[in-house]
Write a protein that holds these residues in place. Structure first.
Motif, PDB file in Angstrom:
ATOM      1  N   HIS A 194      28.142  -2.538  28.251  1.00 23.41           N
ATOM      2  CA  HIS A 194      26.799  -2.302  27.731  1.00 23.41           C
ATOM      3  C   HIS A 194      26.791  -2.750  26.270  1.00 23.41           C
ATOM      4  O   HIS A 194      27.444  -2.156  25.418  1.00 23.41           O
ATOM      5  CB  HIS A 194      26.426  -0.820  27.844  1.00 23.41           C
ATOM      6  N   ARG A 196      24.863  -3.446  22.798  1.00 21.81           N
ATOM      7  CA  ARG A 196      23.671  -3.032  22.061  1.00 21.81           C
ATOM      8  C   ARG A 196      23.188  -4.143  21.127  1.00 21.81           C
ATOM      9  O   ARG A 196      23.968  -4.855  20.504  1.00 21.81           O
ATOM     10  CB  ARG A 196      23.942  -1.775  21.233  1.00 21.81           C
ATOM     11  N   TYR A 235      19.630  -3.074  25.122  1.00 23.45           N
ATOM     12  CA  TYR A 235      20.967  -3.305  25.666  1.00 23.45           C
ATOM     13  C   TYR A 235      20.923  -4.361  26.762  1.00 23.45           C
ATOM     14  O   TYR A 235      19.956  -4.449  27.530  1.00 23.45           O
ATOM     15  CB  TYR A 235      21.533  -2.014  26.272  1.00 23.45           C
ATOM     16  N   CYS A 237      23.301  -5.155  30.085  1.00 24.65           N
ATOM     17  CA  CYS A 237      24.321  -4.545  30.934  1.00 24.65           C
ATOM     18  C   CYS A 237      24.989  -5.665  31.726  1.00 24.65           C
ATOM     19  O   CYS A 237      24.351  -6.286  32.588  1.00 24.65           O
ATOM     20  CB  CYS A 237      23.702  -3.521  31.870  1.00 24.65           C
ATOM     21  N   TYR A 258      21.061   5.637  33.192  1.00 21.50           N
ATOM     22  CA  TYR A 258      20.453   4.916  32.075  1.00 21.50           C
ATOM     23  C   TYR A 258      20.783   5.560  30.734  1.00 21.50           C
ATOM     24  O   TYR A 258      20.823   4.871  29.704  1.00 21.50           O
ATOM     25  CB  TYR A 258      18.943   4.751  32.272  1.00 21.50           C
ATOM     26  N   SER A 260      23.724   6.736  30.083  1.00 17.46           N
ATOM     27  CA  SER A 260      25.091   6.316  29.794  1.00 17.46           C
ATOM     28  C   SER A 260      25.143   4.976  29.070  1.00 17.46           C
ATOM     29  O   SER A 260      26.169   4.633  28.472  1.00 17.46           O
ATOM     30  CB  SER A 260      25.899   6.217  31.095  1.00 17.46           C
ATOM     31  N   ILE A 261      24.066   4.228  29.126  1.00 14.90           N
ATOM     32  CA  ILE A 261      24.016   2.915  28.488  1.00 14.90           C
ATOM     33  C   ILE A 261      23.955   3.047  26.966  1.00 14.90           C
ATOM     34  O   ILE A 261      24.503   2.222  26.237  1.00 14.90           O
ATOM     35  CB  ILE A 261      22.786   2.137  29.005  1.00 14.90           C
ATOM     36  N   GLN A 262      23.306   4.086  26.472  1.00 21.05           N
ATOM     37  CA  GLN A 262      23.002   4.204  25.045  1.00 21.05           C
ATOM     38  C   GLN A 262      24.236   4.528  24.215  1.00 21.05           C
ATOM     39  O   GLN A 262      25.056   5.367  24.596  1.00 21.05           O
ATOM     40  CB  GLN A 262      21.936   5.279  24.827  1.00 21.05           C
TER      41      GLN A 262
END
Length: 481
Positions: A194, A196, A235, A237, A258, A260-262
């Protein structure tokens, strides 16, 4: 996140391969139900569930019995193909193919999307930057036309005009009964990165480079999508197939994918089984489960795990529509009713930043899903090289980004119906894009004709539905008939 060890791939399919006899029985029921529909009534599916968000007119006429067409007929692991009945869900299709180390080239995000629905209505997912759209993996189709005949349509073969005109026709030219599709080999796990970005333009540039190179920082990229939370938090992925053993995350219970992406900056890594990766968005319907309270930690602990899935949220949406629950609660709080803004649009990749900046300013909805796509090359034999799929004219050799947003915005007193949706339609057209037709649309007949192959549609309609037993596409997509 929670981790669990991965079990070996099962030796047998969770979904039985039904075979020709079961399929023939399903076809017989389908044709019998067609004959039972009065000649004065429109032919529709007798289907209890749908992934469409536009309203449909109520009818008392019987519908087509497709209850016997939710099956996988056969799989050929050597040829990497599957014969699938049109109402088979991707959940069942994937369960049948994964034990062979195979998957459809594109697996749309929600388990109850059917293969026939994705082909006639356009599906998309994180393989679409390299695998195109679901209909591009179809080798041939058996289609029930409005005339009550089942015809075979294939590129470079019989009824190829119907084959190329079928995508984006939404049941107005016929219903797919059987499809032969290509499969691709997959490994047991998907390794995720992921990445950023603090500026949308930087994300756009990175996405373009990844699509061109098929890699990022020296690692292959097999899956690619993204999420925008705000103008300075977005992001990409990136997924890589692997057979290396190791722990995997589980987002089918307490943890939410979703979220967990941040992360604050840079790159984070994660790992899922291929099965769980393909359905990573279904548990929380992307992020739409929050509207039902399913992301509240206290409620989530009590929420049955079997009901953390898109098909259950659909039932809640149906209740809301029936009883106006959302608007009633808003009125109690002194808030105005909401305008539903549930759309997927495609814009050329070079216009992605322009659309996102406009959207984040004008339409108060977040997060936003990004999924790049390119039509496959070369186009099938017999296709128009300029407009291979005439009812949804994406250009070959051009990269687009699907942008998905699914929520509601407050309606102001006296505003015209669909104000936000109309603004979006205008902006998408200004940026040389298109909009999928599974939800509300407000185009004029002239605009619709220009955008969705109106002249070609009428030619196909005259050839395959001369009595008008099926609905007209404008009537169905815009007039909600």
């Amino acid at each position: 996140m929670s981790l669990r060890p991965e079990s070996p791939r099962r030796a047998r399919s969770a979904v039985p391969i039904a075979g020709e006899a079961a399929f023939a029985d399903g076809v017989e029921r389908l044709l019998a139900s067609y004959r039972a529909i009065p000649e004065t009534a429109s032919v529709r599916l007798a289907k209890k569930t749908s992934n469409l968000f536009r309203a449909r007119a109520v009818t008392t006429a019987p519908g087509l019995d497709v209850s016997g067409l939710g099956i996988v007929v056969s799989i050929d692991p050597q040829a990497r193909t599957a014969d699938v009945a049109g109402m088979c869900t991707y959940e069942d299709l994937v369960a049948a193919t994964l034990p062979f180390g195979l998957a459809p080239t594109v697996v749309p995000q929600l388990k109850t999307i059917t293969l026939g629905g994705a082909v006639t209505g356009l599906g998309i997912e994180s393989t679409s930057f390299r695998g195109g759209l679901p209909h591009e993996a179809v080798r041939s189709m058996d289609i029930l036309t409005g005339a009550g005949e089942i015809v075979t349509a294939a590129p470079g073969g019989p009824n190829e005009d119907l084959f190329f005109g079928f995508p984006n026709s939404y049941g107005t030219l016929g219903y797919s009964v059987r499809l032969t599709i290509e499969l691709e080999p997959v490994k047991r796990f998907v390794e995720l990165r992921h990445v950023r970005f603090h500026a949308l333009a930087e994300l756009q540039d990175a996405m373009d480079r990844i699509i061109g190179a098929g890699e990022f920082d020296g690692e292959e990229v097999h899956y690619l999508d993204g999420v925008v939370f705000s103008a300075d938090e977005a992001y990409l992925c990136l997924g890589r197939q692997t057979d290396e053993d190791g722990p995997v995350s589980d987002y089918t219970g307490g943890d939410i994918f979703y979220r967990s992406i941040q992360h604050p900056d840079g790159v984070t890594r994660d790992r899922l089984t291929t099965h769980d990766y393909l359905w990573r968005w279904d548990t929380d319907w992307f992020w739409c489960s929050r509207a039902f309270g399913a992301q509240n930690p206290t409620i989530r602990r009590l929420w049955p795990k079997s009901m953390l899935r898109s098909s259950f949220y659909w039932k809640l949406v149906a209740l809301d529509r029936r009883f106006d629950i959302g608007d009633r609660l808003a009125a109690r709080r002194g808030d105005p009713p909401g305008e539903r803004v549930v759309q997927d649009v495609e814009v050329p990749i070079e216009n992605t930043t322009a659309f996102l900046e406009w959207f984040l300013t004008e339409i108060p909805i977040e997060p936003i899903w990004l999924c790049p796509l390119r039509l496959r090359e070369p186009a099938p034999v017999g296709a128009d090289p300029v407009r291979p799929w005439p009812l949804y004219p994406l250009e070959p050799k051009r990269t687009y980004v699907n942008i998905g947003f699914w929520s509601a915005v407050p309606m102001q007193p006296g505003q015209i119906e669909g104000r936000a949706n109309r603004l979006i339609e205008t902006r998408v057209s200004e940026l040389d894009g298109h909009k999928s037709l599974y939800s509300d649309a407000f185009y004029t007949p002239e605009q619709f004709d220009e955008l969705y192959g109106g002249a070609r549609f009428r030619e196909l309609k005259a050839a395959y539905d001369p009595q008008g037993r099926l609905l007209d596409m404008y009537a169905k997509a815009v007039r909600r008939q």
